[in-house]
Structure formats: C-alpha cells, structure tokens
Design a protein around this motif. Structure first.
Motif, PDB file in Angstrom:
ATOM      1  N   SER A 174       0.815  -1.209   0.000  1.00 23.50           N
ATOM      2  CA  SER A 174       0.000   0.000   0.000  1.00 23.50           C
ATOM      3  C   SER A 174       0.849   1.260   0.000  1.00 23.50           C
ATOM      4  CB  SER A 174      -0.939   0.018   1.213  1.00 23.50           C
ATOM      5  OG  SER A 174      -0.200   0.208   2.413  1.00 23.50           O
ATOM      6  N   GLN A 175       2.167   1.105   0.259  1.00 23.75           N
ATOM      7  CA  GLN A 175       3.073   2.244   0.285  1.00 23.75           C
ATOM      8  C   GLN A 175       4.082   2.191  -0.866  1.00 23.75           C
ATOM      9  OE1 GLN A 175       2.785   4.865   2.810  1.00 23.75           O
ATOM     10  NE2 GLN A 175       0.844   3.734   2.656  1.00 23.75           N
ATOM     11  N   GLN A 176       3.728   1.414  -1.897  1.00 25.69           N
ATOM     12  CA  GLN A 176       4.608   1.296  -3.051  1.00 25.69           C
ATOM     13  C   GLN A 176       3.846   1.661  -4.331  1.00 25.69           C
ATOM     14  OE1 GLN A 176       8.001  -1.906  -2.462  1.00 25.69           O
ATOM     15  NE2 GLN A 176       6.023  -2.914  -2.576  1.00 25.69           N
ATOM     16  N   ALA A 177       4.540   2.415  -5.220  1.00 22.06           N
ATOM     17  CA  ALA A 177       3.963   2.818  -6.501  1.00 22.06           C
ATOM     18  C   ALA A 177       4.960   2.511  -7.609  1.00 22.06           C
ATOM     19  CB  ALA A 177       3.622   4.302  -6.499  1.00 22.06           C
ATOM     20  N   LEU A 178       4.421   2.223  -8.768  1.00 25.28           N
ATOM     21  CA  LEU A 178       5.237   1.932  -9.939  1.00 25.28           C
ATOM     22  C   LEU A 178       4.642   2.672 -11.132  1.00 25.28           C
ATOM     23  CD1 LEU A 178       7.464   0.318 -11.429  1.00 25.28           C
ATOM     24  CD2 LEU A 178       5.791  -1.544 -11.677  1.00 25.28           C
ATOM     25  N   ALA A 179       5.475   3.446 -11.824  1.00 27.65           N
ATOM     26  CA  ALA A 179       5.001   4.201 -12.986  1.00 27.65           C
ATOM     27  C   ALA A 179       6.126   4.270 -14.010  1.00 27.65           C
ATOM     28  CB  ALA A 179       4.562   5.613 -12.584  1.00 27.65           C
ATOM     29  N   GLY A 180       5.758   4.480 -15.249  1.00 27.20           N
ATOM     30  CA  GLY A 180       6.766   4.608 -16.291  1.00 27.20           C
ATOM     31  C   GLY A 180       6.171   5.180 -17.558  1.00 27.20           C
ATOM     32  N   LEU A 181       7.054   5.624 -18.427  1.00 28.81           N
ATOM     33  CA  LEU A 181       6.635   6.189 -19.707  1.00 28.81           C
ATOM     34  C   LEU A 181       7.012   5.258 -20.842  1.00 28.81           C
ATOM     35  CD1 LEU A 181       9.161   7.561 -21.594  1.00 28.81           C
ATOM     36  CD2 LEU A 181       9.319   8.939 -19.526  1.00 28.81           C
ATOM     37  N   SER A 182       6.150   5.162 -21.843  1.00 30.62           N
ATOM     38  CA  SER A 182       6.410   4.382 -23.048  1.00 30.62           C
ATOM     39  C   SER A 182       6.849   2.970 -22.669  1.00 30.62           C
ATOM     40  CB  SER A 182       7.441   5.099 -23.914  1.00 30.62           C
ATOM     41  OG  SER A 182       7.500   4.536 -25.202  1.00 30.62           O
ATOM     42  N   MET A 183       8.093   2.588 -22.957  1.00 26.07           N
ATOM     43  CA  MET A 183       8.565   1.258 -22.579  1.00 26.07           C
ATOM     44  C   MET A 183       8.399   1.030 -21.078  1.00 26.07           C
ATOM     45  SD  MET A 183      12.423  -0.338 -22.860  1.00 26.07           S
ATOM     46  CE  MET A 183      13.034   0.625 -21.455  1.00 26.07           C
ATOM     47  N   GLY A 184       8.697   2.065 -20.287  1.00 19.53           N
ATOM     48  CA  GLY A 184       8.542   1.945 -18.839  1.00 19.53           C
ATOM     49  C   GLY A 184       7.106   1.765 -18.419  1.00 19.53           C
ATOM     50  N   GLY A 185       6.174   2.365 -19.182  1.00 19.77           N
ATOM     51  CA  GLY A 185       4.761   2.137 -18.900  1.00 19.77           C
ATOM     52  C   GLY A 185       4.369   0.714 -19.211  1.00 19.77           C
ATOM     53  N   GLY A 186       4.910   0.183 -20.322  1.00 14.09           N
ATOM     54  CA  GLY A 186       4.665  -1.226 -20.627  1.00 14.09           C
ATOM     55  C   GLY A 186       5.231  -2.142 -19.562  1.00 14.09           C
ATOM     56  N   GLN A 187       6.388  -1.762 -19.008  1.00 16.62           N
ATOM     57  CA  GLN A 187       6.972  -2.566 -17.926  1.00 16.62           C
ATOM     58  C   GLN A 187       6.105  -2.511 -16.674  1.00 16.62           C
ATOM     59  OE1 GLN A 187      10.793  -0.642 -17.882  1.00 16.62           O
ATOM     60  NE2 GLN A 187      11.725  -2.156 -19.258  1.00 16.62           N
ATOM     61  N   ALA A 188       5.534  -1.339 -16.397  1.00 17.91           N
ATOM     62  CA  ALA A 188       4.634  -1.237 -15.242  1.00 17.91           C
ATOM     63  C   ALA A 188       3.421  -2.133 -15.426  1.00 17.91           C
ATOM     64  CB  ALA A 188       4.211   0.218 -15.048  1.00 17.91           C
ATOM     65  N   PHE A 189       2.863  -2.152 -16.635  1.00 14.59           N
ATOM     66  CA  PHE A 189       1.751  -3.052 -16.922  1.00 14.59           C
ATOM     67  C   PHE A 189       2.184  -4.516 -16.759  1.00 14.59           C
ATOM     68  CE2 PHE A 189      -0.549   0.188 -19.756  1.00 14.59           C
ATOM     69  CZ  PHE A 189      -1.585   0.351 -18.846  1.00 14.59           C
ATOM     70  N   GLY A 190       3.410  -4.831 -17.200  1.00 13.71           N
ATOM     71  CA  GLY A 190       3.897  -6.203 -17.086  1.00 13.71           C
ATOM     72  C   GLY A 190       3.987  -6.661 -15.649  1.00 13.71           C
ATOM     73  N   VAL A 191       4.468  -5.798 -14.762  1.00 13.45           N
ATOM     74  CA  VAL A 191       4.546  -6.136 -13.335  1.00 13.45           C
ATOM     75  C   VAL A 191       3.137  -6.280 -12.761  1.00 13.45           C
ATOM     76  CG1 VAL A 191       5.267  -5.303 -11.079  1.00 13.45           C
ATOM     77  CG2 VAL A 191       6.802  -5.063 -13.046  1.00 13.45           C
ATOM     78  N   LEU A 192       2.235  -5.385 -13.154  1.00 10.77           N
ATOM     79  CA  LEU A 192       0.857  -5.456 -12.667  1.00 10.77           C
ATOM     80  C   LEU A 192       0.218  -6.780 -13.056  1.00 10.77           C
ATOM     81  CD1 LEU A 192      -1.666  -4.009 -11.438  1.00 10.77           C
ATOM     82  CD2 LEU A 192      -2.155  -3.210 -13.767  1.00 10.77           C
ATOM     83  N   ARG A 193       0.448  -7.238 -14.261  1.00  7.87           N
ATOM     84  CA  ARG A 193      -0.153  -8.488 -14.725  1.00  7.87           C
ATOM     85  C   ARG A 193       0.457  -9.693 -14.025  1.00  7.87           C
ATOM     86  NH1 ARG A 193      -2.010  -7.684 -20.566  1.00  7.87           N
ATOM     87  NH2 ARG A 193      -1.594  -9.903 -20.831  1.00  7.87           N
ATOM     88  N   ALA A 194       1.779  -9.666 -13.854  1.00 11.55           N
ATOM     89  CA  ALA A 194       2.466 -10.834 -13.293  1.00 11.55           C
ATOM     90  C   ALA A 194       2.382 -10.886 -11.771  1.00 11.55           C
ATOM     91  CB  ALA A 194       3.927 -10.832 -13.741  1.00 11.55           C
ATOM     92  N   TYR A 195       2.371  -9.728 -11.124  1.00 16.11           N
ATOM     93  CA  TYR A 195       2.408  -9.686  -9.657  1.00 16.11           C
ATOM     94  C   TYR A 195       1.372  -8.695  -9.139  1.00 16.11           C
ATOM     95  CZ  TYR A 195       6.826 -11.925 -10.740  1.00 16.11           C
ATOM     96  OH  TYR A 195       7.784 -12.775 -11.255  1.00 16.11           O
ATOM     97  N   PRO A 196       0.113  -8.944  -9.415  1.00 16.07           N
ATOM     98  CA  PRO A 196      -0.926  -8.000  -8.985  1.00 16.07           C
ATOM     99  C   PRO A 196      -0.930  -7.853  -7.469  1.00 16.07           C
ATOM    100  CG  PRO A 196      -1.900 -10.094  -9.675  1.00 16.07           C
ATOM    101  CD  PRO A 196      -0.466 -10.155 -10.058  1.00 16.07           C
TER     102      PRO A 196
END
Length: 724
Positions: A613-635
């Motif tokens: 609850s105290q952690q955030a992940l964000a990114g742009l372009s490729m980094g945004g895709g990486q953020a989505f990848g982490v969200l999908r794999a480790y929700p």
C-alpha cells in the motif's frame, strides 16, 4: 526545364510583376513540374481532422520515382511559431513517409514536400496552387479566428478580374476585386483601395496566400465594410502608380477624389504607400502600413499638409521576428516627432512578417475606410512597442539567447561556414512536437530568432547538412542524447519545472547496485524529500519511476525535470513525503530486474516501506509497458500503478480480481494524435473495460510521444499517490 532553372528565371523576371499572361505561364510550368504519375493521385497525401490535426502520408515509391533514393523527407510550411517557415520531419513507415502535426491554430497553411534539403516536389493530390510558388499547396484549418478566410456561398461574393495597362510602353496587369452588385454601367461610383504587394511577393499572393477575396467577400457579407473597388498591384514608383490610377478610373466606376482613395501594402509595398502619401499630400485619404520594411523620412514642416490630406494613417507590425518591427518602431517615433497624426494597431505578439499577420491587418484596416469609426486603438491583445529588438552581437553570448517575451535566438559557432543548410530541431510545434527551423547565414555563423515560445522546458539540436550536431555554446547536456541541449523559458506555466531556491529542495543521489540480470553493476537515481529522516519511525512510501526505450535512469532528471517537479510539489504541500527511485529499465527481464535488484537495493539503502500500500510503480512508453507487465504478473505488489503513453496488451491470462483487489489506483495517460501509441492505447482502454479492470484515465494530454506530455503526466500523478 529543371526546377532550379525555372526558379532562376522567376528571379530574373521579378516575381512581383506578374501579368495575366505570365501568371498563366507560371501555372502551366507548374503543371509540367508536378504532373502526377497515374497511380499517385488516388489517395490524398494530406488529411485534416475536425480537431485540427494535419496527417501527411507521402508514398515512398513516388518520392523515389521523382527524386531518387533519399534519406529524409520533410513537409516545409508556415507551421513554426509566428507562422514562420519550418520543416516537419516525416518518418518512414512501411511504404510511406508519414507524420501528424497539430493541433494547428485556425488559418491558412502552405507547404511543399522536400527531400534531403534540396529536392522539392508539389503534393500532386492537392489541387490548390500558389502562382508565384509552383511547388506550394495550401489548406485551410477552420475555426472562429479564421472565419474571414472561408469561401462565401457561390454567387454571394465579389468578382476578381484582371486590368491590363501600360507604363512606359510596357504592359502591366493588376487584379481588381469588385463588390457584390457592382455593374460596369450605372450611376453609382465606388471608393477605391489600392493594395500593393511587397518585395518577394507576387500580386497573385494577395489571393493565393493573403485570402484577400475571401476577406473582402466576408466583410462585405457581414456589412462590415463600405462597398469599394480593391485594386491589387505592384507599383514600383510614382509614375507606375499614377498610370495605374488612371487606368482604374478609365475602366471602373470609382471616385477620384482623395477622400475616396486609399492605399496600403505589405513590406516595401507598405513603404511605397506611405511615401506616396507623404510625397503628394492629399492624393490618398487613407493609408495603411502592413509591416513596412523601411521607414520613410518625414519632415515636420510637411506635417500640416499631411494631416490635412489624411483621414487615416494606420500602422501595423508583427513581433520581433517580423523584419518590419524595428522600421515600424522608428516610423512611430519619426511621426510623433514631426506631429503627424497616425494610429498604431499595436505589436501583434503572435505574428511575424508573413501572410498570416497581413491577413489580420487587412481585416482590421478595410472596415475603417470611407466611413467614421469609433475605435481607433490597437487590436485586442496587441501591445505597445518597448523599443527596437537587437539580439546580442554574434559570438558574444552563450546560446540560445532568450529575451523576456519568449523569443529565442539560436546561433552556431564559426565551424559551419561551408555548410549549405542548417536548422535547429526543437520541440516548438503545437503540444511539443518537433520542428526544424532554418537558420540564416550571418557572416561566419548561422542564426535565427524564433518565438514567441510558451513558458516551458525545451530541448534541441542543430542539424547541419542532415548531420546532427551539438550546440557546444550551450553547456547543458543529456546523457542518452549527446547531441541535445536544453533551455527553459520561464513563466507561471513553467513554475514547476524551475529550480527551487538553493537548499530548499530534495536531494538526488546515485544508487549503484549489482544487476543479476545484466551481470554488471548498474545505477539508479534516487530523490529524497527535503528533511528526509532515515531514522524516523514510519518508513517512507516509495515510487519506482521508469524511463522509456532508448533512454536511461538519467532521463527523468535531465529531461523529465523530476527533481524540480517533486521539489515544488513538496514545498507547496501537495506531495506526500516519499522517496522516488529512477532505475535502469534496459533489461532483458524487467520484472526480475525490479524485484530482485532495484527494489531490494533501495530498501537496504533508504528508509522505505515494503508494504504494497506504500509502493507505486510508474513509467513512460517502454517503462509504462513494464509497469503493466509487473501489474499483470504480480498483482497487488504495488498499490499504485501508472502508465504514460503505453499499451496494456492482450487480456489473455490476466487475474482481474487480483488486480482490482490489490490496486488502489491504476491511472493511465496518453498524448494526442501526434503520440504514435495513441491508437494502441485506446485499444487498451477497450481491453480493460472488457476485462472489468478498474482504472482512471486522465484524458488526452495535448502533445506527442515526448517529454512535454510526460512532464505533465508526472505533475498530475505525484500528488495523487499515497493519499487516504
């Protein structure tokens, strides 16, 4: 006949004096030059959307057939600040060169297609033409500010004809607009306005680029002008003007008395108009100066006669990019000292010395003719002169040189004296897209003044004969783009991008860690807030902020202005005190790189929370895709997730319940149509909707796939994190 030979012929003949026959010849030669091959005109190269985006798609095969193999294709046109000439680079995608530019301000645009700096063709799918520039096409972007430029319904406008006359046994021609209802015979006579062209401008440019017919038609339809005859010509001297006036009087029903005669012009045509009025006071009752290029002399002893003969002398000037800015300023001073009455429309802050400005001048000037008006002041938003504009002497100051009104002067060193084509490539188009502005040779350097630029953060590089070059006079640097330099135009809108006072901001430190994925030591940058206390009882929340493809951990600081944004938001009280880790996302397995290397190292070095609850992940372009990848794999590992200009991908194998239950906020951002991921992003929204994943969409951020958008995204996102 080659294009080069044809333009040389135009220069020898003088493009400002186009007889009707010569104009027809120009059009005929243009048709030969740009005659499309059979299969090229089926699909338009240009499409303009209702929301004012211009999409260009130029078939690569046609370019190669016409020009040979080329390395770059640009659209040259009046797209730059103050409607200046600029180059919009297209990208080779498959079998076409393409790009999207916008949102464009309403107005008339003209353009040509150029490859490798020197090889130019006309768009064969655009049937518009510019008689004096056979390779140009034009298009109109509709909008309220361009309402005077649209065509009126058929049969309701005036008529443009050609008047042929003789001067010194030479044939000349002028274009003549007659108002609706005008008849060759009848009892009524009309006042006359003589509209002069300028140096480098053809008579026909008043129609093709100035939209004079449309302006006059619309003013007439609105009842905003007196019915008059408008004569568009180029009178090089008093003799030609005298002969023209006689020819007009002989062929049209016009009034000859000075109170019903007006004259105006652009560039040196404006200077000729004022000189004519001063040389023989009383021959014109109304005079307009549209960006005159040289201030005529005026003697105080002539003031009484000039004032007696003139009902109106009105001066117009563009901003400091208008070559007429300084001459107009000097003329206002000279007129004031000589006690000659005049009106000044004020400096147009967004207009240069071009047809976009002169269109506005004509719209303002014509309704003032041959009748009484109550408003004698400047147009809304126009400003008074503050003095002449003179950039520092060449070589005396670091570049770029900024003045207080947002005008930027770029200058090269003396290393490029042998160059043929030098431009500055910068994020100065609408929304922060990239344009190339041609520089002009100035002694042993190249120079240009551009603007006004809105307050924001800008980055650029020089392009010398198609080779990228660093501006070595600018000490700024970008690690991942060695040719780039940066500068900031200050102003309230850019406050969050400026440095906070020394000692008041947070701290950025390098964090070195061992990458088990890359098998080498790597570095992240870490921002800690002002007053960061590693010994406080409660660990800090943490944002892991990722860069895009072709970038690195330095970019969010050097280009994204992350430190300045976070510093300001913290000092403003908008930011929850947090630690921001900007890691290296160039990894073959980002999920492992983040979870096994970046996160553990950050936790060992900084007092940050491991609570999801105290952690955030964000990114742009490729980094945004990486953020989505982490969200999908480790929700659920990161309660706050954000993606800037990135797509979610397919819905296969997604644990929707785990994402919804473990994510407090999934917030998404994208640029406008100039952001090339826009289509895939919008598809992602449909995917998320179909899956039932909860998310927030900030709406389209005006701008391209670039830092202007991502800076705004971080500004919006950061204050939303870790709030109850």
């Amino acid at each position: 006949m080659t294009t080069e030979h044809y333009h040389g012929r135009l220069r020898r003949l003088g493009v400002r004096r186009l007889s009707a026959a010569f104009t027809a010849g120009v059009m005929a030669v243009a048709a030969v030059l740009v005659a499309p091959q059979p299969a090229t005109a089926d699909t338009p190269w240009l499409a303009v959307s209702d929301d004012r985006y211009a999409s260009f798609t130029v078939p690569a095969a046609y370019v190669q057939e016409q020009l040979g193999t080329v390395s770059q294709v640009v659209i040259e046109g009046n797209f730059g600040p103050s409607a200046s000439w600029a180059e919009f680079g297209l990208t080779r995608r498959g079998d076409a060169w393409s790009g999207v530019l916008g949102a464009l301000e309403p107005g008339l645009y003209h353009y040509q297609v150029t490859a490798d700096d020197t090889k130019t063709i006309k768009d064969p799918t655009n049937q518009t033409s510019v008689a004096s520039h056979p390779l140009w096409s034009s298009f109109l972007v509709a909008g309220d500010s361009a309402r005077w430029l649209v065509d009126v319904p058929d049969g309701t406008g005036g008529t443009v004809g050609t008047l042929t006359y003789r001067v010194r046994d030479e044939q000349r021609s002028a274009l003549v607009w007659t108002p609706p209802g005008y008849a060759a015979k009848g009892p009524k006579s009309y006042p006359a306005l003589f509209l002069e062209s300028g140096d480098g401008a053809a008579v026909t440019d008043w129609l093709d680029l100035g939209r004079a017919k449309q302006i006059l038609d619309n003013l007439s339809a609105a009842g905003a002008m007196q019915p008059m005859v408008v004569v568009i010509a180029d009178s090089a001297d008093d003799r030609e003007l005298t002969d023209l006036r006689k020819a007009v009087a002989d062929n049209y029903r016009v009034r000859r008395d000075p109170a019903h005669q007006a004259i105006a012009g652009v560039s040196d045509g404006a200077a000729r108009a004022v000189r004519a009025a001063f040389a023989k006071p009383g021959q014109f009752g109304y005079v307009g100066w549209f960006s005159g290029d040289s201030a005529p002399s005026v003697d105080r002893k002539d003031a009484k006669a000039i004032n007696r003969g003139l009902k109106l002398l009105r001066l117009y000037s563009g901003n400091v990019t208008d070559p007429a800015h300084n001459p107009t300023y000097r003329l206002t001073k000279a007129l004031g000292q000589a006690d000659v009455r005049f009106e000044f429309d004020g400096v147009n802050p967004d207009g240069g010395g071009n047809w976009s400005t002169w269109q506005e001048n004509l719209v303002d000037f014509v309704p003032r003719l041959f009748r009484d008006v109550s408003d004698h002041g400047p147009s809304p938003g126009h400003r008074q002169f503050t003095g002449e504009f003179t950039p520092p002497p060449a070589g005396t100051t670091p570049t770029p040189f900024l003045n207080e009104d947002g005008f930027v002067t770029f200058e090269t060193t003396t290393d490029f004296t042998a160059a043929q084509h030098v431009t500055v490539w910068a994020n100065i188009a609408p929304g922060g897209s990239w344009l190339r502005v041609p520089l002009t040779r100035d002694g042993d350097r190249w120079r240009a003044t551009v603007g006004p630029l809105k307050p924001w953060f800008y980055y650029y590089r020089l392009i010398v004969d198609r080779v990228p070059v660093k501006d070595v006079s600018n000490p700024t640097r970008v690690t991942t783009e060695p040719m780039w330099s940066t500068f900031l135009v200050p102003g309230p809108e850019a406050r969050l991008l400026t440095d906070v006072p020394a000692g008041q901001g947070g701290t950025v430190e390098a964090m070195t860690y061992r990458s088990t994925v890359a098998g080498q030591d790597r570095t992240a940058l870490v921002w800690t807030p002002p007053g960061y206390d590693p010994g406080r009882a409660q660990p800090y929340p943490v944002l892991y902020l990722q860069h895009g493809g072709g970038q690195n951990y330095t970019d969010w600081v050097e280009m994204g202005r992350a430190k300045q944004i976070l510093d300001h938001q913290f000092l403003d009280g908008d930011l929850t005190p947090m630690v921001v880790v900007m890691g290296n996302g160039n990894s073959s397995n980002f999920n492992r790189e983040l979870r096994e290397n970046i996160v553990p190292t950050a936790r060992s070095r900084y007092h940050i929370s491991s609570d999801p609850s105290q952690q955030a992940l964000a990114g742009l372009s490729m980094g945004g895709g990486q953020a989505f990848g982490v969200l999908r794999a480790y929700p659920g590992e990161f309660a706050y997730v954000a993606a800037f200009s990135a797509g979610f991908g397919s819905g296969t194998g997604v644990d929707v319940a785990a994402i919804n239950n473990g994510t407090k906020m999934l917030r998404l951002y994208v640029g406008d149509q100039t952001d090339f991921v826009y289509p895939s992003f919008m598809t992602s929204l449909t995917t998320l909707d179909n899956l039932g994943i909860r998310y927030e969409f900030d709406g389209v951020t005006p701008g391209p796939h670039g830092w202007d958008v991502w800076q705004k995204n971080l500004i919006d996102l950061a204050p939303r994190l870790f709030k109850r």
